[in-house]
Motif scaffolding. Structure first.
Motif, mmCIF file in Angstrom:
data_model
loop_
_atom_site.group_PDB
_atom_site.id
_atom_site.type_symbol
_atom_site.label_atom_id
_atom_site.label_comp_id
_atom_site.label_asym_id
_atom_site.label_seq_id
_atom_site.Cartn_x
_atom_site.Cartn_y
_atom_site.Cartn_z
ATOM 1 N N UNK A 21 46.466 31.358 -11.363
ATOM 2 C CA UNK A 21 46.994 32.704 -11.164
ATOM 3 C C UNK A 21 47.850 33.080 -12.365
ATOM 4 N N UNK A 22 48.175 34.362 -12.463
ATOM 5 C CA UNK A 22 49.099 34.858 -13.479
ATOM 6 C C UNK A 22 50.219 35.603 -12.775
ATOM 7 N N UNK A 61 49.885 30.470 -3.484
ATOM 8 C CA UNK A 61 48.581 29.851 -3.327
ATOM 9 C C UNK A 61 48.305 29.568 -1.852
ATOM 10 N N UNK A 62 47.024 29.621 -1.485
ATOM 11 C CA UNK A 62 46.604 29.157 -0.174
ATOM 12 C C UNK A 62 46.326 27.662 -0.285
ATOM 13 N N UNK A 63 46.956 26.870 0.557
ATOM 14 C CA UNK A 63 46.858 25.412 0.446
ATOM 15 C C UNK A 63 46.504 24.797 1.795
ATOM 16 N N UNK A 64 46.119 23.532 1.746
ATOM 17 C CA UNK A 64 45.847 22.771 2.960
ATOM 18 C C UNK A 64 47.090 21.993 3.367
ATOM 19 N N UNK A 65 47.119 21.616 4.631
ATOM 20 C CA UNK A 65 48.249 20.845 5.127
ATOM 21 C C UNK A 65 48.120 19.374 4.764
ATOM 22 N N UNK A 117 42.657 28.629 8.684
ATOM 23 C CA UNK A 117 44.074 28.811 9.001
ATOM 24 C C UNK A 117 44.854 28.822 7.701
ATOM 25 N N UNK A 118 45.295 30.008 7.296
ATOM 26 C CA UNK A 118 45.934 30.170 5.988
ATOM 27 C C UNK A 118 47.329 29.563 5.982
ATOM 28 N N UNK A 119 47.571 28.692 5.050
ATOM 29 C CA UNK A 119 48.890 28.128 4.790
ATOM 30 C C UNK A 119 49.220 28.422 3.326
ATOM 31 N N UNK A 120 50.409 28.966 3.086
ATOM 32 C CA UNK A 120 50.744 29.457 1.758
ATOM 33 C C UNK A 120 51.917 28.679 1.156
ATOM 34 N N UNK A 121 51.845 28.475 -0.153
ATOM 35 C CA UNK A 121 52.941 27.849 -0.904
ATOM 36 C C UNK A 121 53.105 28.617 -2.205
ATOM 37 N N UNK A 122 54.342 28.947 -2.537
ATOM 38 C CA UNK A 122 54.567 29.740 -3.744
ATOM 39 C C UNK A 122 55.915 29.467 -4.367
ATOM 40 N N UNK A 123 56.285 30.311 -5.323
ATOM 41 C CA UNK A 123 57.553 30.167 -6.026
ATOM 42 C C UNK A 123 57.742 31.312 -6.999
#
Length: 662
Positions: free
Chosen positions: A485-486, A495-499, A449-455
């Motif tokens: 990442x660049x 990024x794909x992250x966990x909950x 289950x993909x969870x994403x966090x970015x900026x």
């Protein structure tokens, strides 16, 4: 006379029938005992069940005091009843029918603990295997209190208690994966496990499904070998064996295919006197068939020991396997070899104590793109049985393995992860588990289950997106690197992250001051993605001074004012974010006073700033002080007409720093 003769005949027939029935009844237990001693636990269970029907005591009605208060004959029968119940429970457990075993262990916990000291332990194991963690925890705790031995069982009890406590907590969290039993006929009959994807719609797998040829010969039809399955997503059918020769008396399966598709590694094993020995073999593709497998040399298969479960990484550089060979940590450990350009294998090396435990490690999988090792073990805290764990790193060192959570893991055995795509290996694939089976492994499709966090990263000077910045995602608890990442031309990262996990993001770019921040993914329980605040990086040049505004001193003194310390705190945090950076902190004065005085004053002021940073914990080797006095003005101290220039003097009374090394 005729009546008497008939009466005696009837008595004789009755006695013969009774004797025959008694002998027949006795044979149930004797036959069951024979099967039990031969380790044919399935047959033993069938006959122990029949033997139970011969006792007056019924399941659930047994009371310990019946034995104590009964006569010798009745005591003997009740003791036999206890032994039959115990061995029935043992038989079910030994062929992994934990549900039926649980029922009879529940009866057996009332028996004499001296004669049956491990009953409560195995009862707790059966409860745990049914995911009855709270009940299992109670039974494990009771066993720990009463068991006097100091051995494998006392050690495993501590592990199992930790498992129950861990599982009850973890199962409250949102699931990280979707797990679906593969449809079609793939899971029909016997055990089906260890899929090896070879194309988008085909995989090889190991199965012990009944062989019609062997059924006709009245042999054991449940022989493990490799089969071919075709389908897609979560539905596959299999009608054919892999065309690879078998060896009489051997079983084979749990395979790996080299990236070019032309070399197959597989496990072969035999069982003699209840002892299983396995070795890894190699076969080469010839058209649509495979050559007769040949055993690998002593580098992999050490004489007298077992090697199994080969795996070749998707880049073809690493060969992994499981073995109980000498030099390991305990039972089966994970080992690896590097693969040279001609397919040769280097000397086998143990993956070390970061990965291996004194218990079982099994079924290695390695993602070279993200440098993640996935394997199964029962030697670490988990849900019970073999659980999936992941470890980040390379073959020179690994991070502490982490349990991959529910529902990828269950209360029973979970192993043989297989990826669908090499470029995103942990997103989608297959596993093997006996979570829904009485006895055997089955194949399940899994999707993370993909969870994403970015900026976004910006340039502080112009506010524009900053391309080429290196973004590193770290676990803020263990501080191990998870991914890098660049940024693209948009300055964005994702990024794909966990909950429910704490992370740290480090942002770096050459000739820019680095920054980092922490974030918690807790809010992802409600949404699929989250954006962190934008971050700007400030550019610098080596040896180019940067003015620190609002650094104030008492008149004619070097002592820092409180408001100056607050400004210097920003420099302190900058140095924390850039741990390799070395700076010079310089102070300047205007032209009032003598040159010697101003030089001495500026030197003292610069030193006061450096001392403050050192007092905060910055290493003294990273910060040096220098006073320049009035030697480097940035504005005139006087106007062209000779009058005083207060604004200019203010600019000259400054504190600045410059980067010496980064």
């Amino acid at each position: 006379m005729k009546r008497l003769t008939l009466f005696l005949l009837l008595i004789a027939i009755g006695m013969a029938g009774t004797l025959h029935a008694q002998q027949y009844i006795y044979d149930y237990k004797r036959t069951a005992d024979n099967y039990f001693e031969k380790k044919d636990y399935y047959s033993a269970a069938q006959y122990y069940n029949k033997a139970l029907g011969t006792f007056a005591v019924k399941p659930g009605e047994y009371r310990p005091y019946l034995v104590e208060k009964s006569g010798k004959t009745k005591q003997k029968k009740l003791k036999d009843y206890e032994l039959v119940v115990y061995r029935l429970a043992e038989s079910y457990r030994m062929y992994n029918d934990f549900a039926n075993a649980e029922k009879w262990y529940a009866e057996a916990v009332n028996f004499d603990p001296v004669q049956f000291p491990l009953v409560r332990y195995w009862y707790a194991v059966c409860l745990r295997s049914a995911a009855k963690y709270e009940d299992a925890l109670t039974q494990f705790q009771l066993f720990r209190q009463s068991y006097k031995g100091y051995d494998e069982y006392s050690n495993r009890t501590a592990v199992e208690i930790a498992n129950c406590e861990f599982a009850m907590k973890e199962m409250q969290l949102p699931p990280r994966y979707e797990v679906i039993k593969v449809a079609g006929n793939i899971n029909q009959g016997g055990a089906n496990y260890a899929p090896v994807p070879v194309s988008s719609n085909t995989f090889y797998f190991t199965s012990s499904r009944p062989d019609s040829v062997l059924i006709e010969k009245n042999d054991n039809p449940f022989i493990n070998t490799l089969y071919v399955a075709k389908g897609s997503n979560a539905s596959f059918d299999s009608e054919e064996k892999l065309p690879i020769p078998m060896e009489e008396g051997m079983e084979q399966g749990v395979a790996a295919v080299a990236p070019d598709g032309n070399v197959l590694y597989l496990t072969r094993w035999s069982v003699n006197n209840g002892v299983k020995k396995s070795a890894i073999y190699r076969s080469v593709r010839q058209g649509n068939e495979w050559t007769a497998p040949e055993a690998l040399d002593a580098n992999i298969n050490v004489a007298g020991y077992s090697s199994k479960e080969p795996y070749v990484s998707s880049d073809g550089k690493y060969f992994l396997f499981s073995s109980d060979r000498p030099g390991g940590m305990g039972k089966f450990d994970l080992w690896y070899c590097t693969v040279n350009s001609s397919g040769g294998l280097s000397n086998a090396t143990n993956l070390g104590t970061s990965v291996n435990t004194k218990d079982e490690e099994s079924a290695p999988f390695y993602d070279p793109a993200k440098q993640v090792l996935v394997f199964s073990t029962d030697g670490r805290t988990g849900f019970g049985g073999l659980d999936f764990f992941s470890s980040k790193g390379s073959f020179t060192g690994w991070s502490a393995p982490e349990n991959m959570g529910y529902p990828l893991n269950s209360a029973k055995d979970d192993l043989y992860y297989a990826a669908l795509q090499a470029n995103n290996a942990l997103q989608k694939g297959y596993i093997s588990s006996d979570r829904e089976s009485v006895c055997c492994l089955e194949i399940f499709a899994v999707r993370r289950k993909a969870k994403m966090a970015g900026g976004q990263v910006l340039d502080c000077e112009n506010g524009q997106p900053l391309a080429g910045a290196k973004i590193t995602l770290l676990d803020s608890t263990q501080r191990n690197v998870l991914e890098t990442q660049t940024t693209s031309t948009s300055g964005s990262y994702m990024f794909e992250v966990d909950m429910n996990r704490k992370y740290k993001v480090l942002i770096e770019k050459e000739n820019y001051f680095s920054k980092n921040f922490n974030f918690d993914s807790e809010q992802l329980t409600m949404v699929d993605s989250m954006m962190n605040p934008s971050v700007c990086l400030k550019r610098f040049e080596i040896d180019k001074p940067i003015v620190i505004d609002n650094i104030f001193y008492d008149y004619n003194k070097a002592s820092l004012r409180p408001e100056s310390r607050e400004v210097l705190d920003t420099l302190y945090y900058l140095l924390l974010d850039n741990p390799k950076m070395e700076i010079e902190l310089g102070a300047h004065t205007d032209s009032k006073g003598t040159d010697i005085y101003n030089l001495k004053l500026s030197d003292a002021r610069a030193k006061a700033c450096v001392d403050y940073l050192i007092s905060k914990g910055i290493q003294k080797e990273r910060v040096i002080s220098k006073g320049y006095g009035e030697a480097r003005p940035v504005a005139p101290n006087t106007l062209p007409n000779g009058k005083d220039n207060p604004e200019g003097r203010q600019l000259n009374r400054r504190t600045e720093f410059k980067v010496l090394r980064n």
